[in-house]
Design a protein around this motif. Structure first.
Motif, short mmCIF file in Angstrom:
data_model
loop_
_atom_site.label_atom_id
_atom_site.label_comp_id
_atom_site.label_asym_id
_atom_site.label_seq_id
_atom_site.Cartn_x
_atom_site.Cartn_y
_atom_site.Cartn_z
N UNK A 81 0.82 -1.22 0.00
CA UNK A 81 0.00 0.00 0.00
C UNK A 81 0.85 1.27 0.00
N UNK A 82 2.00 1.25 0.68
CA UNK A 82 2.86 2.43 0.71
C UNK A 82 3.43 2.74 -0.68
N UNK A 83 3.61 1.71 -1.51
CA UNK A 83 4.07 1.93 -2.89
C UNK A 83 3.01 2.67 -3.69
N UNK A 84 1.75 2.31 -3.50
CA UNK A 84 0.66 2.99 -4.20
C UNK A 84 0.58 4.45 -3.79
N UNK A 85 0.79 4.71 -2.50
CA UNK A 85 0.78 6.10 -2.00
C UNK A 85 1.93 6.88 -2.62
N UNK A 86 3.11 6.26 -2.68
CA UNK A 86 4.28 6.93 -3.26
C UNK A 86 4.05 7.23 -4.74
N UNK A 87 3.49 6.29 -5.47
CA UNK A 87 3.22 6.50 -6.90
C UNK A 87 2.18 7.59 -7.12
N UNK A 88 1.16 7.60 -6.27
CA UNK A 88 0.10 8.61 -6.42
C UNK A 88 0.62 10.02 -6.14
N UNK A 89 1.59 10.13 -5.25
CA UNK A 89 2.12 11.45 -4.89
C UNK A 89 3.34 11.87 -5.67
N UNK A 90 3.77 11.03 -6.61
CA UNK A 90 5.00 11.32 -7.35
C UNK A 90 4.80 12.39 -8.41
N UNK A 91 5.83 13.21 -8.59
CA UNK A 91 5.85 14.17 -9.69
C UNK A 91 6.37 13.49 -10.96
N UNK A 92 7.19 12.47 -10.77
CA UNK A 92 7.82 11.78 -11.90
C UNK A 92 8.04 10.33 -11.51
N UNK A 93 7.69 9.39 -12.41
CA UNK A 93 7.93 7.97 -12.19
C UNK A 93 8.88 7.49 -13.28
N UNK A 94 9.97 6.86 -12.86
CA UNK A 94 10.95 6.34 -13.80
C UNK A 94 11.04 4.83 -13.60
N UNK A 95 10.71 4.08 -14.66
CA UNK A 95 10.75 2.63 -14.55
C UNK A 95 11.34 2.05 -15.82
N UNK A 96 11.76 0.81 -15.70
CA UNK A 96 12.27 0.07 -16.84
C UNK A 96 11.64 -1.32 -16.79
#
Length: 99
Positions: A81-96
């Motif tokens: 759940x904390x990952x979902x919160x972090x993603x929702x509050x992110x200004x930028x998401x960088x993934x590969x």
């Protein structure tokens, strides 16, 4: 060294266009804009190599959250759940990886 400076500039330049209100063209008061310029970008990365890259390039201008730890395996990652919160509050998401 010049390539690193160019990459750092490119990432910070791209991050300037992430905010919804900027994309929508909604004007903000000057004092709110000045305060926002001193707030680090909230960046979420998918694994530790990207985390290290963003921290090195962004320095004090980014606050980085990493989803898969340094000794973690991205193939067995289970979101919390904390990952979902972090993603929702992110200004930028960088993934590969595959989406």
């Amino acid at each position: 060294m010049r390539h690193l400076d160019k990459l750092r500039f490119l990432i910070l330049f791209m991050a300037c266009f992430v905010h919804d209100d900027v994309r929508a063209g909604i004007p903000r008061p000057a004092d709110q804009l000045a305060e926002q310029q001193h707030t680090p970008l909230r960046v979420v990365t998918s694994f530790s190599i990207l985390h290290n890259l963003v921290e090195e390039l962004g320095a004090e201008y980014v606050d980085v959250v990493n989803l898969v730890g340094a000794n973690g395996d991205a193939h067995t990652y289970r979101p919390k759940p904390s990952d979902a919160v972090a993603l929702a509050g992110a200004d930028l998401v960088i993934f590969n990886g595959l989406a």
